[in-house]
Scaffold this motif. Structure first.
Motif, PDB file in Angstrom:
ATOM      1  N   GLY A   1       1.043  -1.520   0.240  1.00  0.00           N
ATOM      2  CA  GLY A   1       0.345   0.132  -0.146  1.00  0.00           C
ATOM      3  C   GLY A   1       0.783   1.480   0.027  1.00  0.00           C
ATOM      4  N   GLY A   2       1.684   1.542  -0.731  1.00  0.00           N
ATOM      5  CA  GLY A   2       2.850   2.281  -0.571  1.00  0.00           C
ATOM      6  C   GLY A   2       2.386   3.185  -1.713  1.00  0.00           C
ATOM      7  N   PRO A   3       2.940   4.088  -2.287  1.00  0.00           N
ATOM      8  CA  PRO A   3       2.578   5.403  -2.759  1.00  0.00           C
ATOM      9  C   PRO A   3       1.974   5.618  -3.810  1.00  0.00           C
ATOM     10  CG  PRO A   3       5.244   5.192  -2.511  1.00  0.00           C
ATOM     11  CD  PRO A   3       5.046   4.030  -2.263  1.00  0.00           C
ATOM     12  N   SER A   4       1.633   4.063  -4.348  1.00  0.00           N
ATOM     13  CA  SER A   4       1.037   4.555  -5.795  1.00  0.00           C
ATOM     14  C   SER A   4      -0.662   3.756  -5.453  1.00  0.00           C
ATOM     15  CB  SER A   4       1.006   3.314  -6.893  1.00  0.00           C
ATOM     16  OG  SER A   4      -0.010   2.954  -7.107  1.00  0.00           O
ATOM     17  N   SER A   5      -0.598   3.231  -3.759  1.00  0.00           N
ATOM     18  CA  SER A   5      -2.184   2.873  -3.629  1.00  0.00           C
ATOM     19  C   SER A   5      -2.207   4.493  -3.135  1.00  0.00           C
ATOM     20  CB  SER A   5      -1.864   2.284  -2.582  1.00  0.00           C
ATOM     21  OG  SER A   5      -1.405   1.712  -1.388  1.00  0.00           O
ATOM     22  N   VAL A   6      -1.427   4.960  -1.962  1.00  0.00           N
ATOM     23  CA  VAL A   6      -2.067   6.699  -1.116  1.00  0.00           C
ATOM     24  C   VAL A   6      -2.373   7.384  -2.370  1.00  0.00           C
ATOM     25  CG1 VAL A   6      -1.020   8.164   0.494  1.00  0.00           C
ATOM     26  CG2 VAL A   6      -0.177   5.880   0.641  1.00  0.00           C
ATOM     27  N   ALA A   7      -2.049   7.208  -3.789  1.00  0.00           N
ATOM     28  CA  ALA A   7      -1.883   8.821  -4.805  1.00  0.00           C
ATOM     29  C   ALA A   7      -3.873   7.568  -4.708  1.00  0.00           C
ATOM     30  CB  ALA A   7      -1.405   8.198  -5.584  1.00  0.00           C
ATOM     31  N   ASP A   8      -3.649   6.693  -4.756  1.00  0.00           N
ATOM     32  CA  ASP A   8      -4.997   6.470  -5.364  1.00  0.00           C
ATOM     33  C   ASP A   8      -6.012   6.912  -5.169  1.00  0.00           C
ATOM     34  OD1 ASP A   8      -4.002   5.014  -8.146  1.00  0.00           O
ATOM     35  OD2 ASP A   8      -3.605   3.073  -7.376  1.00  0.00           O
ATOM     36  N   ALA A   9      -5.809   5.799  -3.636  1.00  0.00           N
ATOM     37  CA  ALA A   9      -6.462   6.641  -2.078  1.00  0.00           C
ATOM     38  C   ALA A   9      -7.002   8.013  -2.101  1.00  0.00           C
ATOM     39  CB  ALA A   9      -6.120   6.020  -1.233  1.00  0.00           C
ATOM     40  N   GLN A  10      -6.354   8.942  -2.625  1.00  0.00           N
ATOM     41  CA  GLN A  10      -6.471  10.474  -2.710  1.00  0.00           C
ATOM     42  C   GLN A  10      -7.126  10.396  -3.623  1.00  0.00           C
ATOM     43  OE1 GLN A  10      -2.559  11.727  -1.977  1.00  0.00           O
ATOM     44  NE2 GLN A  10      -2.386  11.826   0.353  1.00  0.00           N
ATOM     45  N   ALA A  11      -6.909  10.310  -4.504  1.00  0.00           N
ATOM     46  CA  ALA A  11      -7.760  10.584  -6.100  1.00  0.00           C
ATOM     47  C   ALA A  11      -8.818  10.001  -6.080  1.00  0.00           C
ATOM     48  CB  ALA A  11      -6.786   9.810  -7.782  1.00  0.00           C
ATOM     49  N   ALA A  12      -9.357   8.844  -5.625  1.00  0.00           N
ATOM     50  CA  ALA A  12     -10.532   8.357  -5.231  1.00  0.00           C
ATOM     51  C   ALA A  12     -11.187   9.078  -4.806  1.00  0.00           C
ATOM     52  CB  ALA A  12     -10.660   7.225  -4.816  1.00  0.00           C
ATOM     53  N   ARG A  13     -10.813   9.899  -2.727  1.00  0.00           N
ATOM     54  CA  ARG A  13     -10.816  10.562  -2.306  1.00  0.00           C
ATOM     55  C   ARG A  13     -11.649  11.971  -2.628  1.00  0.00           C
ATOM     56  NH1 ARG A  13      -7.682  10.971   2.497  1.00  0.00           N
ATOM     57  NH2 ARG A  13      -6.771   8.871   2.207  1.00  0.00           N
ATOM     58  N   LEU A  14     -10.918  12.531  -3.733  1.00  0.00           N
ATOM     59  CA  LEU A  14     -11.650  13.510  -4.136  1.00  0.00           C
ATOM     60  C   LEU A  14     -11.912  13.579  -5.245  1.00  0.00           C
ATOM     61  CD1 LEU A  14      -9.812  16.648  -4.862  1.00  0.00           C
ATOM     62  CD2 LEU A  14      -8.121  15.750  -6.457  1.00  0.00           C
ATOM     63  N   GLU A  15     -11.809  12.382  -5.711  1.00  0.00           N
ATOM     64  CA  GLU A  15     -13.038  12.400  -6.502  1.00  0.00           C
ATOM     65  C   GLU A  15     -14.127  12.557  -6.671  1.00  0.00           C
ATOM     66  OE1 GLU A  15     -14.205   9.056  -9.675  1.00  0.00           O
ATOM     67  OE2 GLU A  15     -11.982   9.337 -10.080  1.00  0.00           O
ATOM     68  N   ASP A  16     -14.449  11.812  -5.111  1.00  0.00           N
ATOM     69  CA  ASP A  16     -15.969  11.550  -4.123  1.00  0.00           C
ATOM     70  C   ASP A  16     -16.452  12.727  -4.031  1.00  0.00           C
ATOM     71  OD1 ASP A  16     -15.960   8.570  -4.916  1.00  0.00           O
ATOM     72  OD2 ASP A  16     -15.083   8.032  -2.792  1.00  0.00           O
ATOM     73  N   HIS A  17     -15.671  13.656  -3.603  1.00  0.00           N
ATOM     74  CA  HIS A  17     -15.938  15.098  -2.918  1.00  0.00           C
ATOM     75  C   HIS A  17     -16.272  16.161  -3.690  1.00  0.00           C
ATOM     76  CE1 HIS A  17     -14.625  14.482   1.112  1.00  0.00           C
ATOM     77  NE2 HIS A  17     -12.774  14.028   0.620  1.00  0.00           N
ATOM     78  N   VAL A  18     -15.723  15.719  -5.213  1.00  0.00           N
ATOM     79  CA  VAL A  18     -16.122  16.068  -6.529  1.00  0.00           C
ATOM     80  C   VAL A  18     -17.375  16.338  -6.761  1.00  0.00           C
ATOM     81  CG1 VAL A  18     -15.925  16.747  -8.561  1.00  0.00           C
ATOM     82  CG2 VAL A  18     -13.598  17.412  -7.260  1.00  0.00           C
ATOM     83  N   THR A  19     -17.320  14.949  -6.798  1.00  0.00           N
ATOM     84  CA  THR A  19     -18.912  14.186  -7.464  1.00  0.00           C
ATOM     85  C   THR A  19     -20.158  15.337  -6.701  1.00  0.00           C
ATOM     86  OG1 THR A  19     -17.997  12.485  -8.162  1.00  0.00           O
ATOM     87  CG2 THR A  19     -20.302  12.084  -7.591  1.00  0.00           C
ATOM     88  N   LEU A  20     -19.686  14.676  -4.800  1.00  0.00           N
ATOM     89  CA  LEU A  20     -20.248  15.339  -4.351  1.00  0.00           C
ATOM     90  C   LEU A  20     -20.618  16.653  -3.963  1.00  0.00           C
ATOM     91  CD1 LEU A  20     -22.076  14.760  -0.922  1.00  0.00           C
ATOM     92  CD2 LEU A  20     -20.237  15.414   0.233  1.00  0.00           C
ATOM     93  N   LEU A  21     -19.560  17.411  -4.324  1.00  0.00           N
ATOM     94  CA  LEU A  21     -19.964  19.038  -4.764  1.00  0.00           C
ATOM     95  C   LEU A  21     -20.957  19.060  -6.161  1.00  0.00           C
ATOM     96  CD1 LEU A  21     -16.609  20.321  -3.666  1.00  0.00           C
ATOM     97  CD2 LEU A  21     -18.688  20.489  -2.514  1.00  0.00           C
ATOM     98  N   LEU A  22     -20.752  18.475  -6.914  1.00  0.00           N
ATOM     99  CA  LEU A  22     -22.041  18.439  -7.699  1.00  0.00           C
ATOM    100  C   LEU A  22     -22.500  18.175  -7.915  1.00  0.00           C
ATOM    101  CD1 LEU A  22     -19.421  17.270 -10.859  1.00  0.00           C
ATOM    102  CD2 LEU A  22     -19.517  19.690 -10.468  1.00  0.00           C
ATOM    103  N   ARG A  23     -23.131  17.590  -7.710  1.00  0.00           N
ATOM    104  CA  ARG A  23     -24.612  16.822  -6.815  1.00  0.00           C
ATOM    105  C   ARG A  23     -25.132  17.881  -5.312  1.00  0.00           C
ATOM    106  NH1 ARG A  23     -24.789  12.186  -3.863  1.00  0.00           N
ATOM    107  NH2 ARG A  23     -24.669  12.890  -2.079  1.00  0.00           N
ATOM    108  N   LEU A  24     -24.417  18.354  -5.290  1.00  0.00           N
ATOM    109  CA  LEU A  24     -24.762  19.115  -4.279  1.00  0.00           C
ATOM    110  C   LEU A  24     -25.636  20.719  -4.971  1.00  0.00           C
ATOM    111  CD1 LEU A  24     -22.637  18.864  -0.424  1.00  0.00           C
ATOM    112  CD2 LEU A  24     -25.512  18.675  -1.372  1.00  0.00           C
ATOM    113  N   ARG A  25     -24.561  20.832  -5.583  1.00  0.00           N
ATOM    114  CA  ARG A  25     -24.663  22.252  -6.378  1.00  0.00           C
ATOM    115  C   ARG A  25     -25.906  22.100  -7.308  1.00  0.00           C
ATOM    116  NH1 ARG A  25     -21.974  23.101 -12.409  1.00  0.00           N
ATOM    117  NH2 ARG A  25     -22.410  25.746 -12.261  1.00  0.00           N
ATOM    118  N   ALA A  26     -25.828  21.056  -8.212  1.00  0.00           N
ATOM    119  CA  ALA A  26     -27.208  20.299  -8.624  1.00  0.00           C
ATOM    120  C   ALA A  26     -28.438  20.529  -7.862  1.00  0.00           C
ATOM    121  CB  ALA A  26     -27.482  19.178  -9.189  1.00  0.00           C
ATOM    122  N   GLN A  27     -28.802  20.122  -6.617  1.00  0.00           N
ATOM    123  CA  GLN A  27     -29.710  20.144  -5.438  1.00  0.00           C
ATOM    124  C   GLN A  27     -30.000  21.982  -5.814  1.00  0.00           C
ATOM    125  OE1 GLN A  27     -28.685  17.680  -2.686  1.00  0.00           O
ATOM    126  NE2 GLN A  27     -29.778  15.887  -3.738  1.00  0.00           N
TER     127      GLN A  27
END
Length: 102
Positions: free
Chosen positions: A20-46
């Motif tokens: 779970g080195g740098p590659s998986s950490v970067a993937d996890a951060q990217a996934a969290r960032l994507e989740d946050h962006v998705t949430l923000l876009l959904r909240l914006r639409a609502q």
């Protein structure tokens, strides 16, 4: 000596990826960032949808349609007519009272 150090670096990289080195950490951060962006876009639409609903409700309460205006004018006219009838009835009553008093 360069060969052993390159091999060591490759082995460390393989170990870190497996652990779970740098590659998986970067993937996890990217996934969290994507989740946050998705949430923000959904909240914006609502929020936009709610804003539209509130605007339409406000407009509906402020705006008077011709159907609303016409009955108001008719009611005002009817009130004036009834007031005139009451005045005429009062005058007729006073006249009859004076006639009886004579």
């Amino acid at each position: 000596m360069e060969k052993p150090s390159e091999e060591q670096a490759a082995a460390e990289l393989a170990d870190s990826v497996g652990e779970g080195g740098p590659s998986s950490v970067a993937d996890a951060q990217a996934a969290r960032l994507e989740d946050h962006v998705t949430l923000l876009l959904r909240l914006r639409a609502q929020t936009k949808q709610q804003l539209l609903e509130y605007k339409s409700m406000v407009d509906a309460h402020e705006e008077k349609t011709p159907e609303d205006i016409i009955p108001e004018k008719q009611i005002e006219t009817k009130i004036e007519d009834l007031e005139n009838e009451i005045e005429e009835a009062k005058v007729a009553f006073e006249m009859k009272k004076f006639a009886l008093d004579r």
